[in-house]
Write an enzyme that holds these catalytic residues in place. Structure first.
Site, PDB file in Angstrom:
ATOM      1  N   ASP A   1       0.881  -1.264   0.021  1.00 46.70           N
ATOM      2  CA  ASP A   1       0.119  -0.106   0.043  1.00 46.70           C
ATOM      3  C   ASP A   1       0.900   1.359  -0.058  1.00 46.70           C
ATOM      4  OD1 ASP A   1      -2.684  -0.814  -0.264  1.00 46.70           O
ATOM      5  OD2 ASP A   1      -2.755  -1.321   1.749  1.00 46.70           O
TER       6      ASP A   1
ATOM      7  N   PHE B   1      -9.873  26.148   9.150  1.00 49.11           N
ATOM      8  CA  PHE B   1      -9.991  25.201   8.035  1.00 49.11           C
ATOM      9  C   PHE B   1     -11.279  24.507   8.026  1.00 49.11           C
ATOM     10  CE2 PHE B   1      -9.700  21.327   5.762  1.00 49.11           C
ATOM     11  CZ  PHE B   1      -9.701  21.793   4.497  1.00 49.11           C
TER      12      PHE B   1
ATOM     13  N   THR C   1     -15.241  25.353   3.260  1.00 46.73           N
ATOM     14  CA  THR C   1     -14.561  26.476   2.694  1.00 46.73           C
ATOM     15  C   THR C   1     -13.371  25.889   1.923  1.00 46.73           C
ATOM     16  OG1 THR C   1     -13.585  26.819   4.739  1.00 46.73           O
ATOM     17  CG2 THR C   1     -15.659  27.939   4.242  1.00 46.73           C
TER      18      THR C   1
ATOM     19  N   ASP D   1      -5.449  -4.413   6.586  1.00 49.36           N
ATOM     20  CA  ASP D   1      -6.003  -4.028   7.903  1.00 49.36           C
ATOM     21  C   ASP D   1      -7.532  -4.166   7.889  1.00 49.36           C
ATOM     22  OD1 ASP D   1      -6.364  -1.751   6.878  1.00 49.36           O
ATOM     23  OD2 ASP D   1      -5.460  -0.546   8.413  1.00 49.36           O
TER      24      ASP D   1
ATOM     25  N   GLU E   1      -1.469  19.048   7.336  1.00 50.54           N
ATOM     26  CA  GLU E   1      -0.763  19.935   6.375  1.00 50.54           C
ATOM     27  C   GLU E   1      -0.434  21.267   6.940  1.00 50.54           C
ATOM     28  OE1 GLU E   1      -3.689  18.268   6.299  1.00 50.54           O
ATOM     29  OE2 GLU E   1      -3.691  16.916   4.479  1.00 50.54           O
TER      30      GLU E   1
ATOM     31  N   ALA F   1     -13.945  21.583   5.897  1.00 52.12           N
ATOM     32  CA  ALA F   1     -14.160  20.937   4.660  1.00 52.12           C
ATOM     33  C   ALA F   1     -14.933  21.772   3.706  1.00 52.12           C
ATOM     34  CB  ALA F   1     -14.446  19.371   4.762  1.00 52.12           C
TER      35      ALA F   1
ATOM     36  N   ASP G   1      -4.432  26.294  11.750  1.00 49.54           N
ATOM     37  CA  ASP G   1      -4.630  25.274  11.105  1.00 49.54           C
ATOM     38  C   ASP G   1      -4.344  24.082  11.706  1.00 49.54           C
ATOM     39  OD1 ASP G   1      -5.312  23.188   9.130  1.00 49.54           O
ATOM     40  OD2 ASP G   1      -4.335  24.380   7.360  1.00 49.54           O
TER      41      ASP G   1
END
Length: 677
Positions: free
Chosen positions: A308, A378, A382, A516, A349, A380, A345
């Site tokens: 993965d 932050f 905007t 998993d 990231e 999801a 934030d």
């Protein structure tokens, strides 16, 4: 804790050695030795020599020679048993550590999952598969199961050795819980999936103790080879009887038996089981539990790895990689706006941007205590975060969201940078100050350091690496190129994994993979080596033939290396043993017939005494097993080499060493023996 115990228990701990000595005598039981044909035959002929020695003592015949041979033959059998017992000793110590974690918990059995106030208190041993139990803060989870309701923080240190708690919740891939672990906060309702005595800890105890260790196909094949070699040397010894009668040389039964034992492959016969057990033990020290030695052996034969991308090849979080200002802004202006817009934030990231500006650009956030600050967090919806500082608006976010908020089109240089980042598989974030575009932040899923070198080493061994990801082909191709994998599967589904494994196996390849989730279970079951993460679902753990207690996707690479090391160790010692037998044949046979054929003195290069040569050979035959026990348990040093290179090294080091060692060892022992004759 098993993880700690596994790492700190030495094979040569005095308590383990004392236990192994006792176990070596217990293993003299012929029913136990029957699993090892070579040592079983050695015990049978040892009993015969012992009877002959007793006869000589009773009849008044010289008994010194036959008694010495009988004594050292018993030592040969005991040393072989001791090697296996030492290997098993660490497993038993680890099993004892696991037993200390297993307590008789009291379970709160529910009759109705929706009514948590009504429950019966019963012992964990009274639970049946399908029972529903309530586990609250401070309670031990009484048995393995699946969470059907609730979410809780669970301490799994009894299994993994890690003190940090983990979150377990109903639904998804983190709903499996293990008996013996403890809920630290909140509550969960668990459906029992394991019968008493069949829990994960019970299975671990049985496996590390070796109670269920089955011989692997390679071990069975090697047993057949060793048995065949033993039959060949039976013919050789019988031929010597005829040769002796023809030439007038009388060779006693005791001498013939001693010669037979020195010629058959007792070295690898005595160490073969220890090598397999030690291989499983090395996995346990890496916090991986294998369901059988067959799984460890398969890991050594794997030639295709399905990996993965997220967590194995990359860190899994997009991280700041570079800041690219527009033609109208400077690097410092962009860095300042980036760090100020990221202070609130708390996403991975956002934190990576602050860390990048601080460490790479060497710019720290200014003191804002005296300023009027209003943060924009932050979300999801905007996809933008930032801060208003004394009326100056700093923003960063998705390019389309930023352009929409400032109501402007992007300049050509800005658009070119954004497109380049997207083609490379990265994520571009736009940065503004008072609606003025300052530049782009390049986020990318960072490839783990050193992973490319590891893939190169695997490639040198003939192992093909395949990256599996749900990303689009452009992103997948960029990461695959950077990581150095041989092939990749983009936009992959669980069905794609299963289809790839079946296709590879149809082409004669052995496949290893790690997973998993419940959706990984079919592929884990199909793979030759399937490693389930301990944090995964019950279905994944049941389908796999190994369980990684650390839940580390990269562990698959270590497992393959351990499997390779076990096969290399077995090959090296088999080469040494066979070369050893050949050398002993040419060292001893000429000495036996010196009286009849004096011309054979030219072949007696060690100038051995015909009276003591057989005793010296038998002593060497016993002591060489003891000398090789550390190598059998530790394993030969792993090197990422191809099969041809491994064979060449084995022949040069262990083949040549096996030819030389008997001549040197038997001569030295003969010098000592002659001092007492």
């Amino acid at each position: 804790m098993i993880a700690k115990a596994a790492r700190t228990t030495s094979a040569f701990d005095m308590s383990l050695l004392g236990r192994a000595v006792g176990d070596a005598f217990v293993k003299l039981d012929p029913r136990k030795l029957a699993r090892n044909p070579v040592i079983f035959v050695t015990e049978i002929v040892t009993v015969l020599v012992t009877i002959l020695a007793i006869r000589d003592a009773v009849t008044g015949a010289p008994v010194w020679f036959s008694a010495q041979i009988a004594l050292w033959l018993w030592f040969t059998v005991l040393f072989a048993n001791f090697a296996e017992a030492v290997a098993e000793g660490r497993g038993k110590a680890q099993a004892d550590a696991l037993r200390r974690t297993r307590t008789q918990a009291t379970a709160k059995r529910l009759s109705d999952a929706k009514n948590r106030s009504r429950f019966d208190k019963v012992g964990a041993s009274d639970l049946k598969v399908g029972d529903l139990v309530l586990v609250e803060a401070g309670d031990l989870i009484p048995s393995d199961g699946e969470i059907i309701d609730g979410v809780a923080s669970v301490n799994e240190s009894a299994i993994t050795g890690e003190s940090a708690p983990v979150i377990r919740e109903a639904g998804g891939d983190r709903s499996a819980v293990t008996g013996g672990t403890q809920v630290l906060s909140d509550w969960i309702v668990v459906r029992v999936t394991a019968a008493p005595g069949q829990t994960f800890i019970d299975r671990m105890i049985a496996l590390v103790e070796g109670a269920r260790r089955q011989k692997t196909p390679n071990e069975i094949a090697l047993d057949v080879l060793l048995a065949g070699l033993s039959l060949i040397f039976v013919v050789v010894v019988v031929t010597i009887v005829g040769l002796g009668s023809y030439s007038g040389a009388q060779v006693s039964v005791t001498t013939l038996i001693a010669l037979f034992v020195t010629l058959i492959p007792t070295t690898i016969g005595g160490l073969l089981s220890a090598i397999g057990i030690a291989g499983m033990d090395r996995l346990v020290r890496f916090n991986v539990i294998a369901t059988s030695g067959r799984a460890v052996e398969a890991a050594g034969d794997v030639d295709t790895l399905l990996l993965d991308k997220t967590g194995t090849i990359t860190f899994g979080n997009r991280m700041c990689d570079e800041l690219l200002p527009t033609s109208t802004a400077s690097q410092r202006e962009l860095a300042e706006a980036a760090i100020l817009s990221s202070l609130a934030d708390q996403t991975p990231e956002g934190r990576s941007i602050v860390e990048f500006v601080t460490n790479k650009v060497k710019l720290t956030a200014p003191d804002l205590s005296a300023k009027k600050v209003e943060y924009v967090t932050f979300s999801a919806q905007t996809r933008v975060s930032g801060a208003d500082i004394d009326g100056v608006r700093y923003r960063k976010g998705a390019v389309d969201s930023i352009l929409k908020s400032i109501g402007a089109s992007a300049p050509a240089d800005f658009t070119a940078v954004v497109e380049r980042i997207a083609r490379a598989g990265g994520t571009p974030l736009a940065v503004t100050r008072d609606d003025q575009l300052l530049g782009v932040i390049h986020l990318k899923d960072i490839v783990k350091p050193g992973i490319k070198d590891r893939f190169n080493a695997l490639r040198a061994m003939g192992i093909k690496t395949v990256m599996v990801t749900g990303d689009n082909r452009i992103t997948a191709a960029a990461i695959a190129s950077e990581a150095g994998v041989d092939e990749f599967i983009a936009e992959a589904t669980p069905e794609d994994k299963l289809s790839f494994i079946r296709k590879a196996q149809a082409g004669g390849r052995l496949v290893g993979m790690c997973g998993d989730g419940t959706n990984d279970a079919p592929a884990l079951a199909q793979a030759d080596v399937g490693i389930a993460l301990q944090s995964g679902t019950q279905a994944a753990r049941e389908a796999a033939n190994m369980v990684d207690l650390d839940s580390s996707p990269t562990k698959l690479l270590e497992v393959v290396e351990i499997g390779k090391q076990m096969l290399m160790t077995r090959g090296a010692l088999t080469t040494f043993s066979i070369a050893n037998d050949v050398a002993k044949y040419f060292a001893i046979i000429p000495v036996l017939f010196l009286g009849t054929y004096p011309e054979l003195q030219a072949l007696n290069i060690m100038q051995l005494n015909p009276v003591t040569a057989i005793i010296s050979a038998i002593i060497f035959n016993a002591l060489i097993i003891v000398a090789l026990i550390p190598l059998a348990l530790r394993g030969v040093k792993y090197r990422p080499l191809g099969a041809a290179a491994v064979l060449r090294n084995n022949l040069l080091i262990y083949g040549l060493g096996g030819l030389i060692a008997p001549f040197v060892g038997i001569k030295l022992i003969d010098l000592v023996v002659n001092m007492f004759v």
